[in-house]
Write an enzyme that holds these catalytic residues in place. Structure first.
Site, PDB file in Angstrom:
ATOM      1  N   ASP A 102       0.824  -1.200   0.000  1.00  0.00           N
ATOM      2  CA  ASP A 102       0.000   0.000   0.000  1.00  0.00           C
ATOM      3  C   ASP A 102       0.865   1.261   0.000  1.00  0.00           C
ATOM      4  OD1 ASP A 102      -2.544   1.321   0.089  1.00  0.00           O
ATOM      5  OD2 ASP A 102      -2.229   1.723   2.207  1.00  0.00           O
ATOM      6  N   ASP A 121       2.776   1.417  -3.933  1.00  0.00           N
ATOM      7  CA  ASP A 121       2.033   1.495  -5.198  1.00  0.00           C
ATOM      8  C   ASP A 121       2.118   2.883  -5.827  1.00  0.00           C
ATOM      9  OD1 ASP A 121       0.465   2.711  -3.289  1.00  0.00           O
ATOM     10  OD2 ASP A 121      -1.311   1.451  -3.599  1.00  0.00           O
ATOM     11  N   ARG A 163       4.683   6.759  -9.849  1.00  0.00           N
ATOM     12  CA  ARG A 163       5.550   7.891 -10.214  1.00  0.00           C
ATOM     13  C   ARG A 163       6.814   7.410 -10.912  1.00  0.00           C
ATOM     14  NH1 ARG A 163       3.037   9.465  -5.462  1.00  0.00           N
ATOM     15  NH2 ARG A 163       4.558   8.423  -4.118  1.00  0.00           N
ATOM     16  N   ASP A 206      -6.818   2.974  -4.950  1.00  0.00           N
ATOM     17  CA  ASP A 206      -6.070   2.784  -3.705  1.00  0.00           C
ATOM     18  C   ASP A 206      -6.925   3.121  -2.491  1.00  0.00           C
ATOM     19  OD1 ASP A 206      -4.211   2.568  -1.710  1.00  0.00           O
ATOM     20  OD2 ASP A 206      -2.894   4.139  -2.421  1.00  0.00           O
ATOM     21  N   HIS A 207      -7.465   4.323  -2.468  1.00  0.00           N
ATOM     22  CA  HIS A 207      -8.235   4.761  -1.305  1.00  0.00           C
ATOM     23  C   HIS A 207      -9.572   4.036  -1.190  1.00  0.00           C
ATOM     24  CE1 HIS A 207      -5.821   8.766  -1.448  1.00  0.00           C
ATOM     25  NE2 HIS A 207      -5.143   7.780  -0.915  1.00  0.00           N
TER      26      HIS A 207
END
Length: 386
Positions: free
Chosen positions: A104, A107, A112, A125-126
């Protein structure tokens, strides 16, 4: 419903203008975990999609939940006189929890690194993080469990809500301020609990029966840490960030009503689920605690995902989540009085419906955004490169 589009054209246009803005002031994160993640991310090949890393971490959290559900289905395994969870399970859960936490953390760095950052990646993700809350809390519960030396299922229910509200506060902040202030409690809790799992394998669950200090038990320490972190760190920092934005005249919503709209559905979910517990003729939480927690956590995750979509697209959050309608009807029926087996059927039916609805929501939103941004969610290839 198969082709239903949850993201409106207005929201898609908002995603086009979205720019990531987050603030992380946690010393553990800044000086320990980020350097660690910067090293770990170099291990991953550059063709590996960030969303695949995110999803792999989420699956590990789900696996831990299912593994513990097998060995401790009713949360009595850690109680005196019951068959305890095998030591190797604690080790596996501890390692996988830390690996999931690491995934987590890397990622975004992989995104980037491969120049593949997109609003979909952040939402994915969130969104999964919001669902992970219930898996994480319920798995941790098995360390102490219920019984004379543990925590009652109702207390754990309240602690689950403390964690859920702590999570949504960060996204409520961003909805109003435009900046995601990353909570301190997340990193501290993940590292601590991963360590506690391993310690449990070494010393046994019996070690947690003993007082931590004077007559203050470890279960009391566990409860106090969750509540204390929420009341003394998370909530004050959220309100402070909100107040600063208000003083600087940078709030995105001018009225108090519009500012608190995202909290309506979670609050109503808390009221309805608590009413069900209190009015239940068969004491449903005592009878099916794991399923009840999962039902609440899934409905919460759905409301949170809708909030995240709105704060990222700078659109108004829905006042109410339609999933609360069947929950309201079930609570109404339960209040009128039903047989124990009927109430259990209602709980399992509602949980199944919530799960399928939430999965459908997630899949459709990912497909919509993937099509909009012309990307594959789990690959770095572009659709036009086939």
């Amino acid at each position: 419903m198969a082709g239903y589009e949850y993201v409106s054209p207005e929201q898609l246009a908002g995603f086009d203008k979205y720019k990531y803005s987050a603030v992380d002031t946690n010393p553990l994160s800044l000086y320990v975990m980020h350097p660690f993640w910067n090293t770990i991310v170099k291990v991953f090949p550059t063709w590996l999609a960030p969303n695949l890393i995110t999803f792999s971490g989420f699956l590990l959290v789900v696996f831990n939940f299912l593994l513990m559900a097998y060995f401790d289905p009713d949360f009595y395994a850690s109680a005196p006189g019951h068959k305890h969870v095998p030591d190797w399970v604690w080790i596996v859960v501890g390692i996988l929890n830390f690996v999931a936490y690491t995934l987590d953390g890397v990622d975004g760095k992989q995104a980037r690194r491969t120049n593949s950052s997109t609003p979909l990646g952040e939402l994915f993700d969130h969104g999964l993080d919001s669902w992970s809350c219930v898996y994480f809390v319920v798995t941790v519960y098995s360390i102490f469990g219920r019984g004379s030396t543990g925590v009652s299922v109702f207390v754990l229910y309240l602690l689950l809500w403390v964690v859920l509200f702590s999570f949504i506060l960060s996204h409520w902040e961003k909805y109003n301020t435009g900046i995601l202030f990353l909570p301190w409690g997340y990193d501290i809790s993940q590292v601590t609990i991963s360590f506690v799992y391993i310690v449990t394998a070494v010393v046994g669950v019996e070690a947690w029966y003993e007082p931590f200090l004077f007559n203050f038990l470890y279960r009391d320490l566990f409860t106090s840490m969750i509540i204390g972190c929420a009341l003394c760190v998370t909530l004050p920092m959220s309100l402070l960030n909100f107040f600063r934005s208000y003083k600087n005249n940078t709030l995105k919503h001018n009225s108090i009503y519009e500012a608190v709209v995202p909290l309506f559905s979670p609050c109503l979910l808390f009221i309805l689920s608590t009413a069900w517990i209190l009015w239940s003729p068969s004491d449903i939480l005592e009878l099916h605690p794991r399923i009840f927690y999962f039902m609440v956590g899934t409905a919460f995750a759905n409301s949170t995902c809708q909030l995240i979509v709105c704060q990222m697209s700078s659109t108004r959050c829905p006042t109410l989540n339609w999933l609360l309608v069947p929950l309201f009807l079930v609570v109404l029926v339960v209040n009128l009085g039903v047989a124990s087996y009927v109430e259990s059927i209602l709980l399992y039916t509602l949980t199944t419906a919530f799960t399928l609805a939430h999965i459908h929501y997630g899949v459709r939103v990912v497909k919509q955004l993937s099509s909009h941004f012309q990307i594959y969610p789990f690959s770095l290839r572009k659709p036009n490169s086939d």
